[in-house]
Design a protein around this motif. Structure first.
Motif, PDB file in Angstrom:
ATOM      1  N   LYS A  32       0.843  -1.196   0.000  1.00  0.00           N
ATOM      2  CA  LYS A  32       0.000   0.000   0.000  1.00  0.00           C
ATOM      3  C   LYS A  32       0.877   1.244   0.000  1.00  0.00           C
ATOM      4  O   LYS A  32       1.783   1.369   0.809  1.00  0.00           O
ATOM      5  CB  LYS A  32      -0.913   0.002   1.220  1.00  0.00           C
ATOM      6  CG  LYS A  32      -1.838  -1.195   1.194  1.00  0.00           C
ATOM      7  CD  LYS A  32      -2.860  -1.149   2.275  1.00  0.00           C
ATOM      8  CE  LYS A  32      -3.584  -2.474   2.261  1.00  0.00           C
ATOM      9  NZ  LYS A  32      -4.970  -2.450   2.333  1.00  0.00           N
ATOM     10  N   ASP A  37       0.258   4.797   0.656  1.00  0.00           N
ATOM     11  CA  ASP A  37      -0.677   5.806   1.156  1.00  0.00           C
ATOM     12  C   ASP A  37      -0.010   6.614   2.258  1.00  0.00           C
ATOM     13  O   ASP A  37       1.149   6.382   2.598  1.00  0.00           O
ATOM     14  CB  ASP A  37      -2.003   5.171   1.605  1.00  0.00           C
ATOM     15  CG  ASP A  37      -1.845   4.154   2.722  1.00  0.00           C
ATOM     16  OD1 ASP A  37      -0.861   4.230   3.501  1.00  0.00           O
ATOM     17  OD2 ASP A  37      -2.721   3.276   2.838  1.00  0.00           O
ATOM     18  N   ARG A  38      -0.752   7.554   2.806  1.00  0.00           N
ATOM     19  CA  ARG A  38      -0.163   8.467   3.790  1.00  0.00           C
ATOM     20  C   ARG A  38       0.365   7.752   5.024  1.00  0.00           C
ATOM     21  O   ARG A  38       1.246   8.258   5.700  1.00  0.00           O
ATOM     22  CB  ARG A  38      -1.152   9.551   4.186  1.00  0.00           C
ATOM     23  CG  ARG A  38      -2.340   9.045   4.962  1.00  0.00           C
ATOM     24  CD  ARG A  38      -3.286  10.196   5.320  1.00  0.00           C
ATOM     25  NE  ARG A  38      -4.381   9.729   6.138  1.00  0.00           N
ATOM     26  CZ  ARG A  38      -4.349   9.641   7.466  1.00  0.00           C
ATOM     27  NH1 ARG A  38      -3.273  10.004   8.122  1.00  0.00           N
ATOM     28  NH2 ARG A  38      -5.384   9.184   8.132  1.00  0.00           N
ATOM     29  N   ASP A  39      -0.164   6.562   5.323  1.00  0.00           N
ATOM     30  CA  ASP A  39       0.288   5.818   6.496  1.00  0.00           C
ATOM     31  C   ASP A  39       1.550   4.997   6.241  1.00  0.00           C
ATOM     32  O   ASP A  39       2.206   4.588   7.189  1.00  0.00           O
ATOM     33  CB  ASP A  39      -0.827   4.874   6.973  1.00  0.00           C
ATOM     34  CG  ASP A  39      -2.048   5.627   7.457  1.00  0.00           C
ATOM     35  OD1 ASP A  39      -1.885   6.729   8.038  1.00  0.00           O
ATOM     36  OD2 ASP A  39      -3.170   5.129   7.251  1.00  0.00           O
ATOM     37  N   ARG A  73      -3.127  -0.559  -3.042  1.00  0.00           N
ATOM     38  CA  ARG A  73      -3.834   0.697  -2.791  1.00  0.00           C
ATOM     39  C   ARG A  73      -2.875   1.856  -2.973  1.00  0.00           C
ATOM     40  O   ARG A  73      -1.720   1.794  -2.562  1.00  0.00           O
ATOM     41  CB  ARG A  73      -4.376   0.686  -1.358  1.00  0.00           C
ATOM     42  CG  ARG A  73      -4.974   1.990  -0.884  1.00  0.00           C
ATOM     43  CD  ARG A  73      -5.598   1.862   0.503  1.00  0.00           C
ATOM     44  NE  ARG A  73      -5.705   3.103   1.217  1.00  0.00           N
ATOM     45  CZ  ARG A  73      -6.413   4.164   0.862  1.00  0.00           C
ATOM     46  NH1 ARG A  73      -7.070   4.158  -0.260  1.00  0.00           N
ATOM     47  NH2 ARG A  73      -6.455   5.238   1.612  1.00  0.00           N
ATOM     48  N   VAL A  74      -3.382   2.915  -3.600  1.00  0.00           N
ATOM     49  CA  VAL A  74      -2.653   4.177  -3.706  1.00  0.00           C
ATOM     50  C   VAL A  74      -3.655   5.283  -3.415  1.00  0.00           C
ATOM     51  O   VAL A  74      -4.721   5.332  -4.027  1.00  0.00           O
ATOM     52  CB  VAL A  74      -2.060   4.381  -5.118  1.00  0.00           C
ATOM     53  CG1 VAL A  74      -1.319   5.711  -5.199  1.00  0.00           C
ATOM     54  CG2 VAL A  74      -1.141   3.233  -5.509  1.00  0.00           C
ATOM     55  N   ASP A  75      -3.331   6.158  -2.463  1.00  0.00           N
ATOM     56  CA  ASP A  75      -4.201   7.304  -2.194  1.00  0.00           C
ATOM     57  C   ASP A  75      -3.544   8.559  -2.783  1.00  0.00           C
ATOM     58  O   ASP A  75      -2.519   8.486  -3.463  1.00  0.00           O
ATOM     59  CB  ASP A  75      -4.521   7.438  -0.703  1.00  0.00           C
ATOM     60  CG  ASP A  75      -3.341   7.841   0.164  1.00  0.00           C
ATOM     61  OD1 ASP A  75      -2.216   8.061  -0.364  1.00  0.00           O
ATOM     62  OD2 ASP A  75      -3.514   7.944   1.389  1.00  0.00           O
ATOM     63  N   SER A  76      -4.140   9.711  -2.531  1.00  0.00           N
ATOM     64  CA  SER A  76      -3.617  10.949  -3.111  1.00  0.00           C
ATOM     65  C   SER A  76      -2.203  11.265  -2.614  1.00  0.00           C
ATOM     66  O   SER A  76      -1.385  11.804  -3.365  1.00  0.00           O
ATOM     67  CB  SER A  76      -4.562  12.114  -2.841  1.00  0.00           C
ATOM     68  OG  SER A  76      -4.772  12.273  -1.461  1.00  0.00           O
ATOM     69  N   LYS A 122      -7.749   1.426 -11.138  1.00  0.00           N
ATOM     70  CA  LYS A 122      -7.997   2.320  -9.996  1.00  0.00           C
ATOM     71  C   LYS A 122      -6.977   3.453  -9.954  1.00  0.00           C
ATOM     72  O   LYS A 122      -7.338   4.612  -9.743  1.00  0.00           O
ATOM     73  CB  LYS A 122      -7.963   1.541  -8.684  1.00  0.00           C
ATOM     74  CG  LYS A 122      -9.165   0.676  -8.453  1.00  0.00           C
ATOM     75  CD  LYS A 122      -9.060  -0.019  -7.118  1.00  0.00           C
ATOM     76  CE  LYS A 122     -10.245  -0.905  -6.869  1.00  0.00           C
ATOM     77  NZ  LYS A 122     -10.176  -1.580  -5.574  1.00  0.00           N
ATOM     78  N   LEU A 146      -7.408   7.645 -10.521  1.00  0.00           N
ATOM     79  CA  LEU A 146      -6.872   8.687  -9.651  1.00  0.00           C
ATOM     80  C   LEU A 146      -6.005   9.668 -10.448  1.00  0.00           C
ATOM     81  O   LEU A 146      -6.084  10.886 -10.253  1.00  0.00           O
ATOM     82  CB  LEU A 146      -6.064   8.042  -8.519  1.00  0.00           C
ATOM     83  CG  LEU A 146      -5.675   8.912  -7.340  1.00  0.00           C
ATOM     84  CD1 LEU A 146      -6.903   9.476  -6.634  1.00  0.00           C
ATOM     85  CD2 LEU A 146      -4.835   8.105  -6.357  1.00  0.00           C
ATOM     86  N   TYR A 171      -6.930  13.764 -10.931  1.00  0.00           N
ATOM     87  CA  TYR A 171      -6.029  14.873 -10.617  1.00  0.00           C
ATOM     88  C   TYR A 171      -5.384  15.486 -11.865  1.00  0.00           C
ATOM     89  O   TYR A 171      -4.483  16.314 -11.759  1.00  0.00           O
ATOM     90  CB  TYR A 171      -4.943  14.419  -9.629  1.00  0.00           C
ATOM     91  CG  TYR A 171      -5.487  14.262  -8.233  1.00  0.00           C
ATOM     92  CD1 TYR A 171      -5.688  15.374  -7.420  1.00  0.00           C
ATOM     93  CD2 TYR A 171      -5.829  13.008  -7.734  1.00  0.00           C
ATOM     94  CE1 TYR A 171      -6.199  15.236  -6.141  1.00  0.00           C
ATOM     95  CE2 TYR A 171      -6.340  12.860  -6.448  1.00  0.00           C
ATOM     96  CZ  TYR A 171      -6.519  13.985  -5.665  1.00  0.00           C
ATOM     97  OH  TYR A 171      -7.036  13.844  -4.395  1.00  0.00           O
TER      98      TYR A 171
END
Length: 104
Positions: A20, A22-24, A50-53, A81, A85, A89
């Motif tokens: 993952k 992501d920010r975490d 998973r990849v978030d912003s 996915k 994203l 953006y």
């Protein structure tokens, strides 16, 4: 694999990411980004669950590191996915995948 973990492996000129992004999970990669990105011109993202912003922002930053080294960074294995994203953006011109490069 821990579900809150990011893993990476550098082979020749390729960085392979899994887990993952992501920010975490991205802080360790962020702290080592300059040394990791030496001689890298491809990032394989197919094994990312998973990849978030924040993760996407890191990918953009890694691209900039490579650009500052005078090279071009290509991304392989972009999932639907992640592509959504990227489009959300408006980063299609920044996050360039291998198949897009071939079709040009």
């Amino acid at each position: 694999m821990n579900n809150r973990t990011l893993h990476w492996q550098c082979t020749s000129s390729k960085l392979v990411l899994s887990g993952k992004l992501d920010r975490d999970t991205l802080m360790v990669l962020w702290q080592q980004r300059k040394s990791i990105m030496t001689n890298i011109n491809t990032i394989d993202v197919r094994a990312l669950e998973r990849v978030d912003s924040a993760g996407l922002a890191l990918l953009v930053h890694l691209r900039e590191i490579v650009r500052m080294q005078g090279d071009t960074l290509i991304f392989t294995g972009i999932t639907d996915k992640l592509q959504s994203l990227i489009i959300l953006y408006n980063l299609q011109q920044i996050i360039v995948s291998e198949k897009e490069t071939i079709s040009l």
